[in-house]
Design an enzyme around this catalytic site. Structure first.
Site, PDB file in Angstrom:
ATOM      1  N   ARG A 263      29.958  53.912  49.508  1.00 30.81           N
ATOM      2  CA  ARG A 263      28.649  53.586  48.948  1.00 30.81           C
ATOM      3  C   ARG A 263      27.804  54.842  49.050  1.00 30.81           C
ATOM      4  NH1 ARG A 263      26.928  48.567  52.339  1.00 30.81           N
ATOM      5  NH2 ARG A 263      24.987  48.876  51.212  1.00 30.81           N
TER       6      ARG A 263
ATOM      7  N   SER B 221      24.661  55.261  50.061  1.00 30.72           N
ATOM      8  CA  SER B 221      23.594  55.394  51.061  1.00 30.72           C
ATOM      9  C   SER B 221      23.975  56.492  52.055  1.00 30.72           C
ATOM     10  CB  SER B 221      23.383  54.075  51.800  1.00 30.72           C
ATOM     11  OG  SER B 221      24.454  53.829  52.690  1.00 30.72           O
TER      12      SER B 221
ATOM     13  N   LYS C  81      30.642  44.817  60.312  1.00 27.62           N
ATOM     14  CA  LYS C  81      29.849  43.595  60.198  1.00 27.62           C
ATOM     15  C   LYS C  81      29.616  43.177  58.746  1.00 27.62           C
ATOM     16  CE  LYS C  81      25.141  45.332  60.641  1.00 27.62           C
ATOM     17  NZ  LYS C  81      23.966  45.350  61.493  1.00 27.62           N
ATOM     18  N   ASP C  82      29.913  44.044  57.800  1.00 25.53           N
ATOM     19  CA  ASP C  82      29.800  43.670  56.388  1.00 25.53           C
ATOM     20  C   ASP C  82      31.131  43.185  55.804  1.00 25.53           C
ATOM     21  OD1 ASP C  82      27.139  44.501  56.490  1.00 25.53           O
ATOM     22  OD2 ASP C  82      27.628  46.542  55.877  1.00 25.53           O
TER      23      ASP C  82
ATOM     24  N   THR D  12      12.643  42.024  59.537  1.00 23.36           N
ATOM     25  CA  THR D  12      14.110  42.010  59.582  1.00 23.36           C
ATOM     26  C   THR D  12      14.606  41.117  58.455  1.00 23.36           C
ATOM     27  OG1 THR D  12      16.090  41.400  60.838  1.00 23.36           O
ATOM     28  CG2 THR D  12      14.114  40.138  61.310  1.00 23.36           C
TER      29      THR D  12
ATOM     30  N   SER E  93      17.655  39.847  58.824  1.00 23.06           N
ATOM     31  CA  SER E  93      18.774  39.204  59.491  1.00 23.06           C
ATOM     32  C   SER E  93      18.291  37.926  60.177  1.00 23.06           C
ATOM     33  CB  SER E  93      19.374  40.177  60.512  1.00 23.06           C
ATOM     34  OG  SER E  93      19.878  39.497  61.640  1.00 23.06           O
ATOM     35  N   LEU E  94      18.888  36.794  59.784  1.00 22.89           N
ATOM     36  CA  LEU E  94      18.531  35.515  60.401  1.00 22.89           C
ATOM     37  C   LEU E  94      18.826  35.553  61.899  1.00 22.89           C
ATOM     38  CD1 LEU E  94      20.094  33.146  57.721  1.00 22.89           C
ATOM     39  CD2 LEU E  94      17.656  33.561  58.081  1.00 22.89           C
ATOM     40  N   ARG E  95      19.901  36.234  62.245  1.00 22.77           N
ATOM     41  CA  ARG E  95      20.288  36.356  63.651  1.00 22.77           C
ATOM     42  C   ARG E  95      19.214  37.068  64.468  1.00 22.77           C
ATOM     43  NH1 ARG E  95      21.958  40.633  66.255  1.00 22.77           N
ATOM     44  NH2 ARG E  95      22.025  41.832  64.349  1.00 22.77           N
ATOM     45  N   ARG E  96      18.719  38.182  63.934  1.00 23.52           N
ATOM     46  CA  ARG E  96      17.679  38.921  64.669  1.00 23.52           C
ATOM     47  C   ARG E  96      16.390  38.117  64.714  1.00 23.52           C
ATOM     48  NH1 ARG E  96      19.331  44.444  61.567  1.00 23.52           N
ATOM     49  NH2 ARG E  96      20.915  45.174  63.044  1.00 23.52           N
TER      50      ARG E  96
ATOM     51  N   ARG F 106      13.813  44.648  53.239  1.00 25.64           N
ATOM     52  CA  ARG F 106      15.113  45.075  52.724  1.00 25.64           C
ATOM     53  C   ARG F 106      15.104  46.571  52.500  1.00 25.64           C
ATOM     54  NH1 ARG F 106      19.146  42.743  49.670  1.00 25.64           N
ATOM     55  NH2 ARG F 106      20.060  44.654  50.427  1.00 25.64           N
ATOM     56  N   GLY F 107      16.262  47.079  52.135  1.00 28.60           N
ATOM     57  CA  GLY F 107      16.376  48.508  51.855  1.00 28.60           C
ATOM     58  C   GLY F 107      17.193  49.202  52.927  1.00 28.60           C
TER      59      GLY F 107
ATOM     60  N   THR G  43      14.277  53.497  54.035  1.00 27.92           N
ATOM     61  CA  THR G  43      13.266  52.654  53.393  1.00 27.92           C
ATOM     62  C   THR G  43      12.562  51.781  54.428  1.00 27.92           C
ATOM     63  OG1 THR G  43      14.678  52.577  51.452  1.00 27.92           O
ATOM     64  CG2 THR G  43      12.902  50.964  51.550  1.00 27.92           C
ATOM     65  N   ARG G  44      13.346  51.207  55.335  1.00 24.49           N
ATOM     66  CA  ARG G  44      12.754  50.319  56.333  1.00 24.49           C
ATOM     67  C   ARG G  44      11.835  51.075  57.281  1.00 24.49           C
ATOM     68  NH1 ARG G  44      17.352  45.754  57.667  1.00 24.49           N
ATOM     69  NH2 ARG G  44      18.444  46.024  55.701  1.00 24.49           N
TER      70      ARG G  44
ATOM     71  N   CYS H 115      26.745  34.761  56.408  1.00 27.00           N
ATOM     72  CA  CYS H 115      25.517  35.370  56.912  1.00 27.00           C
ATOM     73  C   CYS H 115      24.290  34.533  56.591  1.00 27.00           C
ATOM     74  CB  CYS H 115      25.376  36.817  56.457  1.00 27.00           C
ATOM     75  SG  CYS H 115      25.294  37.006  54.692  1.00 27.00           S
TER      76      CYS H 115
HETATM   77  N1  LIG Z   1      23.191  44.978  57.435  1.00 24.59           N
HETATM   78  C1  LIG Z   1      23.384  46.308  56.880  1.00 24.59           C
HETATM   79  C2  LIG Z   1      24.054  47.209  57.854  1.00 24.59           C
HETATM   80  N2  LIG Z   1      25.396  47.227  57.942  1.00 24.59           N
HETATM   81  C3  LIG Z   1      25.725  48.098  58.962  1.00 24.59           C
HETATM   82  C4  LIG Z   1      24.564  48.638  59.489  1.00 24.59           C
HETATM   83  C5  LIG Z   1      24.466  49.592  60.612  1.00 24.59           C
HETATM   84  C6  LIG Z   1      25.736  50.033  61.263  1.00 24.59           C
HETATM   85  C7  LIG Z   1      26.487  48.982  62.020  1.00 24.59           C
HETATM   86  O1  LIG Z   1      25.944  47.936  62.410  1.00 24.59           O
HETATM   87  O2  LIG Z   1      27.678  49.198  62.253  1.00 24.59           O
HETATM   88  C8  LIG Z   1      23.489  48.093  58.782  1.00 24.59           C
HETATM   89  C9  LIG Z   1      22.052  48.390  58.969  1.00 24.59           C
HETATM   90  C10 LIG Z   1      21.394  47.580  60.040  1.00 24.59           C
HETATM   91  O3  LIG Z   1      21.787  46.452  60.333  1.00 24.59           O
HETATM   92  O4  LIG Z   1      20.400  48.077  60.598  1.00 24.59           O
END
Ligand SMILES: NCc1[nH]cc(CCC(=O)O)c1CC(=O)O
Length: 310
Positions: A9, A11, A82-83, A126, A128-131, A148-149, A153-154, A242
């Site tokens: 990707r 980024s 985690k993705d 955030t 993330s629902l988890r966070r 997002r971003g 960006t964040r 997720c």
């Molecule tokens: N959700 C997107 C994502 N996927 C992996 C990372 C960071 C690197 C990692 O967790 O291994 C991030 C950014 C974040 O959550 O801040």
């Protein structure tokens, strides 16, 4: 000499991760292999204004990259573990899981105000629902706002928009070699259980690419493999995806895998947590999932999935 094309990707984090893997591989490649990065734009990178869980989640980032792999435009891809979806598509495998970076979440606030010292009503960004859920469990008086971003960006939104704090994965910041001074506090798993696989990488390649698989063997890390396997087995068995606040973090104590697993409601009012231990990573993941299910985790998962479809 074989040129290995690495799909990434675009980024900065994705490129940095791909470059890191190439550096590790070069130590073992001799003059047999050469590497090149090919940038790929994914749907997940294009849709930036919608909550991740509403646009199809994890699969979104990996589909285009996998097509390029089938078409042999690229030979492997480096993903944040985690993705990664729980089940690999036909013909592709995780060729290696290298050593994990920091597994923790990083809490970053304006003026370095710690989580416990934020004023009531302060806004934490955030997506993330988890966070969000775990922050609300600690501090029900705070507000969670979607953000997002990419990492850059964040960070910019924290300064320019109406956020008091944001949470990012420590691993991303460290891999990008950002100054750790920007982090107000690292959240340990007893405060915020990280995402399953957070900080770890998965290298995906074609299952019939023997030559490449042999090279990838060299950068496998057993500790990371075992702990991430326990975490992912748990995630898979709960079938959460997720759209549900789910976390899991495992470490090794001697030969034992010790897994902390969490399922919660988005508002943080219900938090179920279990610690499972044992030699076999899959068994440990299964034990954690079963114990959470006995305590009603499935109901939380079903409710969250329903909420997400509204
Ligand atoms: N959700 C997107 C994502 N996927 C992996 C990372 C960071 C690197 C990692 O967790 O291994 C991030 C950014 C974040 O959550 O801040």
């Amino acid at each position: 000499m074989r040129k290995i094309v690495v799909g990434s990707r675009r980024s900065n984090l994705a490129i940095t991760q791909s470059e890191w893997v190439i550096e590790q591989l070069k130590k073992h490649a001799g003059d047999k292999f050469d590497f090149e990065i090919k940038k790929i734009v994914t749907k997940g990178d294009q849709i930036l204004n919608v909550t991740l869980s509403k646009v199809g989640g994890k699969g979104l980032f990996v589909k285009e990259i996998e097509k390029a792999m089938y078409d042999k435009e690229i030979d492997f891809a480096v993903h944040s573990m985690k993705d990664m979806p729980a089940v690999m598509p036909e013909g592709l495998v995780i060729g290696a899981i290298p050593e994990r970076e920091d597994h923790r979440d990083a809490f970053i606030s304006n003026d370095h105000v710690r989580l416990e010292d934020l004023p009531s009503g302060a806004i934490v960004g955030t997506s993330s629902l988890r966070r969000g859920s775990q922050i609300l469990a600690e501090r029900p008086d705070l507000k969670i706002q979607w953000i997002r971003g990419n990492i850059e960006t964040r960070m910019r939104k924290l300064k320019e928009e109406n956020f008091d704090a944001i949470i990012l994965a420590a691993a991303g910041l460290k891999r990008m070699k950002w100054n750790e001074d920007i982090v107000t506090q690292f959240l340990e798993p007893d405060v915020c259980v990280p995402a399953v696989g957070q900080g770890a990488l998965a290298i995906e390649c074609r299952e019939d690419d023997r030559e490449l698989l042999e090279l990838l063997e060299k950068i496998k890390d057993t500790y990371t493999e075992k702990t991430v396997t326990a975490e992912r087995t748990f995630l898979h068995l709960l079938n959460g995806g997720c759209s549900v606040p789910i976390g899991g973090y495992a470490y090794l104590n001697g030969e034992d895998v010790v897994l902390t697993a969490l399922v919660a409601s988005s508002d943080g009012k219900t938090v179920l947590k279990e610690v499972a231990k044992g030699r076999n990573p899959e068994e440990v993941g299964k034990t954690a999932a079963e114990r959470l299910q006995e305590r009603g985790a499935q109901k939380l998962v079903d409710e969250a999935i329903e909420e997400n479809q509204e």
